[in-house]
Scaffold this active site. Structure first.
Site, PDB file in Angstrom:
ATOM      1  N   LEU A 347      -0.536  10.467 -18.407  1.00 12.44           N
ATOM      2  CA  LEU A 347      -1.150   9.751 -19.523  1.00 12.44           C
ATOM      3  C   LEU A 347      -2.271  10.543 -20.183  1.00 12.44           C
ATOM      4  CD1 LEU A 347      -1.414   6.221 -17.832  1.00 12.44           C
ATOM      5  CD2 LEU A 347       0.327   7.003 -19.447  1.00 12.44           C
ATOM      6  N   GLY A 348      -2.886  11.429 -19.430  1.00 16.32           N
ATOM      7  CA  GLY A 348      -4.004  12.196 -19.966  1.00 16.32           C
ATOM      8  C   GLY A 348      -4.770  12.848 -18.837  1.00 16.32           C
ATOM      9  N   PHE A 352     -12.449  13.979 -14.004  1.00 15.75           N
ATOM     10  CA  PHE A 352     -12.046  13.672 -12.628  1.00 15.75           C
ATOM     11  C   PHE A 352     -10.716  14.329 -12.296  1.00 15.75           C
ATOM     12  CE2 PHE A 352     -10.218  11.120  -9.254  1.00 15.75           C
ATOM     13  CZ  PHE A 352     -11.299  10.732  -8.477  1.00 15.75           C
ATOM     14  N   VAL A 355      -4.349  11.616 -15.053  1.00 20.56           N
ATOM     15  CA  VAL A 355      -4.029  10.194 -14.868  1.00 20.56           C
ATOM     16  C   VAL A 355      -2.539  10.008 -15.136  1.00 20.56           C
ATOM     17  CG1 VAL A 355      -4.526   7.834 -15.572  1.00 20.56           C
ATOM     18  CG2 VAL A 355      -6.345   9.544 -15.618  1.00 20.56           C
ATOM     19  N   ASP A 466     -21.576   7.854 -19.875  1.00 20.92           N
ATOM     20  CA  ASP A 466     -20.506   8.666 -20.472  1.00 20.92           C
ATOM     21  C   ASP A 466     -19.607   7.800 -21.352  1.00 20.92           C
ATOM     22  OD1 ASP A 466     -19.204  11.023 -21.014  1.00 20.92           O
ATOM     23  OD2 ASP A 466     -17.869  10.907 -19.290  1.00 20.92           O
TER      24      ASP A 466
END
Length: 657
Positions: A347-348, A352, A355, A466
């Protein structure tokens, strides 16, 4: 229909867009063949080039990988009388229409004999690397996940390194300060091979349909101005010759289907490259030995179950200490749900890690956030994410369903958001039209309610630190949910502010007191929220927009229009006339109030929610912070030059001053 030129009559055949979806008069976008140099086709907005399909290579155009063209038969006719592109569909049971939409995007519609349903099979531009000359001269655009990255060609360096370091690439690259010995056609220069490339703009090129690749190389060496060469055609192993002179513009690297391009570099650069290659081979050999020994040790530990025990206990101790019950998912279940973390399910990607979308055997959809091995985040961010969001329950916060820990693999499992993130809508030329004003206003209000909960109504006072459009997820109804709490901080009791020596966040959304001094409070999130509001209203990115009349960024542009009483001109053109003027004005005013220079001049989120839902007269905003383009702010420039991250990935290790 043909697209191209009748060179005898000088008549051009081109495609133009409608003025709007409802007005068929000629719009501002055009698809046309340009015959300067070696012919190629472009999409124009007025006279400005916005997309280049590239030059003809015998199969298709270099701007499109050949594997994407299998459903069509294209012919490119070029002689002294005509330059035309013709296109036929191989399957005669299909009827197809290609349309240049009012937004400038191409769209292909298709019907079949078996169905009267119209199918959209293409929507034109797919990613940021397709923007014409995004990376400037002598630079290659490479798509990293969903984000573009620019790299200088071999032998070239950024023209302005300080801009390059903050992902401002449009000024491109220049030749490294290494002298070439090319004199009167004699040179010891060599060439560096790039594969799977979209070839550079051929407006300043020379071509020959007969020369072999070796002859083409020699032809380039004979001319000191020649910077690169390639085969003209790709069929039968390649044929013909294409030479470029001076700067090379608008290149990208595909994963497959591109062409070989040979870049001219001085002999010293090639020698350096060979030395690096030799060192790399030595390094790989030594590293392989070390890696083998490490793997052997790890295998022994794994057999004994030690590694798994250590990592699992390490993270489970966090949950126990914080008195958190969080369901755990078996690693094999997640592997199956994500089809072994297939790129098709990706998804992207953020700071981190990547995903993925997952689907359990019962049909439940998940979003799996997997810690990347190269991530700068780890234990602290995992702890933040788990401890904070597991204890939070609000309709405008994303829901954490559980976690998965398998040796060094760390994953967080969330509810799946089918519409991905807000930036995928408001900055996309097609999807932005789906965000009508009521939806935008609902998103603005929803984010405000979520922040109010974090700042005031939850059991902890939480500063997100953020907040940005990519961290606002949209569910099936386009309702917003705040996500990514890896960099969040809590305040105790009546505490409303704190300091840090490690500044975290994303440039453009960070307030001045935080970016420069490391001072954060609930008003830090208020500033970020104000930026997001102005982005939602305008459809413009804070990090890319520049006022065409003055040296202002999006904040300065919004302020100028507001002070001149022309605030509604800020609205996204995709909205047309379909908006409520009073609500739009209110949102712009709230956005400007939230991005004030001084924290005390910004409203808190409870006031913001009241402003958005009430009818009271709002205070007048002052000049916003960081309203001038970044290149004109010396203090911020000095900070950015040393510290700021590329793209829109969150920063986690900045030292505040």
């Amino acid at each position: 229909m043909k697209i191209g030129w009748d060179l005898v009559t000088r008549k051009e055949y081109f495609l133009s867009s409608w003025k709007s979806d409802d007005d068929p008069s000629e719009g501002e976008y055009f698809l046309r063949i340009v015959t300067k140099g070696y012919p190629q086709f472009f999409t124009f907005k007025g006279s400005k080039k916005i997309f280049r399909g590239g030059s003809w290579n015998g199969v298709g155009f270099s701007g499109y990988p050949t594997h994407q063209l299998s459903q069509y038969r294209q012919r490119f006719l070029m002689n002294d009388k005509q330059v035309f592109l013709e296109c036929d569909i191989l399957d005669k049971s299909i009827v197809s229409i290609y349309k240049l939409r009012a937004s400038g995007l191409g769209q292909t519609y298709a019907w079949t004999n078996q169905s009267n349903t119209r199918n959209v099979i293409s929507t034109g531009v797919q990613d940021e690397c397709e923007r014409f000359a995004l990376c400037g001269a002598n630079s290659v655009c490479i798509l990293d996940g969903n984000l573009p990255t620019c790299e200088c060609l071999k032998g070239y360096v950024p023209k302005f390194p300080e801009q390059w370091n903050i992902s401002y690439w449009s000024n491109g690259c220049v030749a490294r300060n290494v002298k070439s010995d090319c004199v009167n056609g004699s040179s010891s220069d060599g060439f560096w091979k790039y594969t799977e490339m979209k070839l550079p703009d051929t407006s300043f090129s020379w071509f020959n349909e007969i020369l072999s690749l070796e002859d083409c190389r020699n032809k380039c060496l004979e001319n000191c101005s020649c910077t690169s060469y390639s085969n003209l055609y790709v069929l039968d192993g390649g044929s013909g010759c294409l030479l470029w002179f001076d700067d090379m513009v608008d290149m990208r690297r595909f994963t497959q289907g591109g062409q070989d391009l040979y870049i001219r570099v001085p002999a010293s650069e090639l020698d350096n490259g060979r030395r690096k290659k030799m060192m790399l081979i030595i390094g790989i050999t030594v590293g392989g030995i070390i890696f083998g020994l490490t793997c052997a040790c790890a295998l022994i530990l794994r057999k004994r179950g030690v590694a798994r025990f250590i990592y699992r206990k390490h993270y489970e101790s966090i949950l126990k200490k914080e008195e958190i019950y969080l369901p755990t998912f078996d690693f094999s279940v997640i592997v199956k749900a994500t089809q072994n973390f297939s790129s098709c399910n990706k998804l992207g990607e953020g700071g981190f890690g990547p995903v993925y979308k997952g689907t359990l055997t019962n049909g439940q959809e998940l979003a799996v956030k997997r810690l990347s091995k190269n991530s700068g985040q780890g234990l602290e961010e995992f702890k933040n994410e788990v401890v904070l969001i597991a204890k939070l329950q609000h309709r405008n916060l994303v829901k954490l369903l559980g976690c998965c820990i398998e040796e060094e693999d760390i994953m967080l499992i969330y509810e799946y958001m089918p519409n991905k993130s807000l930036d995928n809508f408001i900055f996309d030329e097609t999807r932005r039209h789906l965000l009508e004003w009521p939806k935008r206003f609902n998103i603005i209000c929803g984010i405000a309610r979520g922040l109010l909960y974090l700042h005031q109504d939850s059991r902890l006072r939480i500063i997100h630190r953020d907040l940005k459009t990519s961290n606002i997820l949209l569910d099936a109804n386009l309702d917003p949910k705040i996500s990514d709490f890896g960099l969040a901080r809590t305040l105790l009791g009546d505490q409303i502010e704190a300091n840090t020596t490690k500044v975290a966040g994303t440039y453009g959304y960070m307030p001045p007191e935080y970016a420069v001094r490391g001072h954060f409070s609930t008003k830090s999130d208020v500033f970020s929220y104000g930026v997001i509001v102005l982005e939602i209203v305008s459809g413009k990115k804070i990090r890319e927009f520049s006022d065409p009349e003055q040296c202002h960024n999006l904040l300065g542009y919004a302020w100028r229009l507001w002070s001149e009483g022309r605030q509604l001109e800020l609205l996204d053109e995709a909205l047309g006339e379909r908006f409520t003027p009073s609500e739009a004005t209110k949102c712009i005013q709230v956005g400007l109030l939230c991005v004030q220079q001084r924290p005390e001049d910004r409203p808190n989120m409870s006031s913001v929610v009241l402003m958005l839902n009430g009818e009271k007269l709002l205070p007048n905003p002052k000049v916003p912070a960081f309203y001038i383009e970044r290149d004109t702010i010396p203090e911020l420039d000095a900070l950015l030059e040393n510290c700021m991250s590329r793209n829109e990935v969150s920063i986690t290790v900045l030292e505040a001053r």
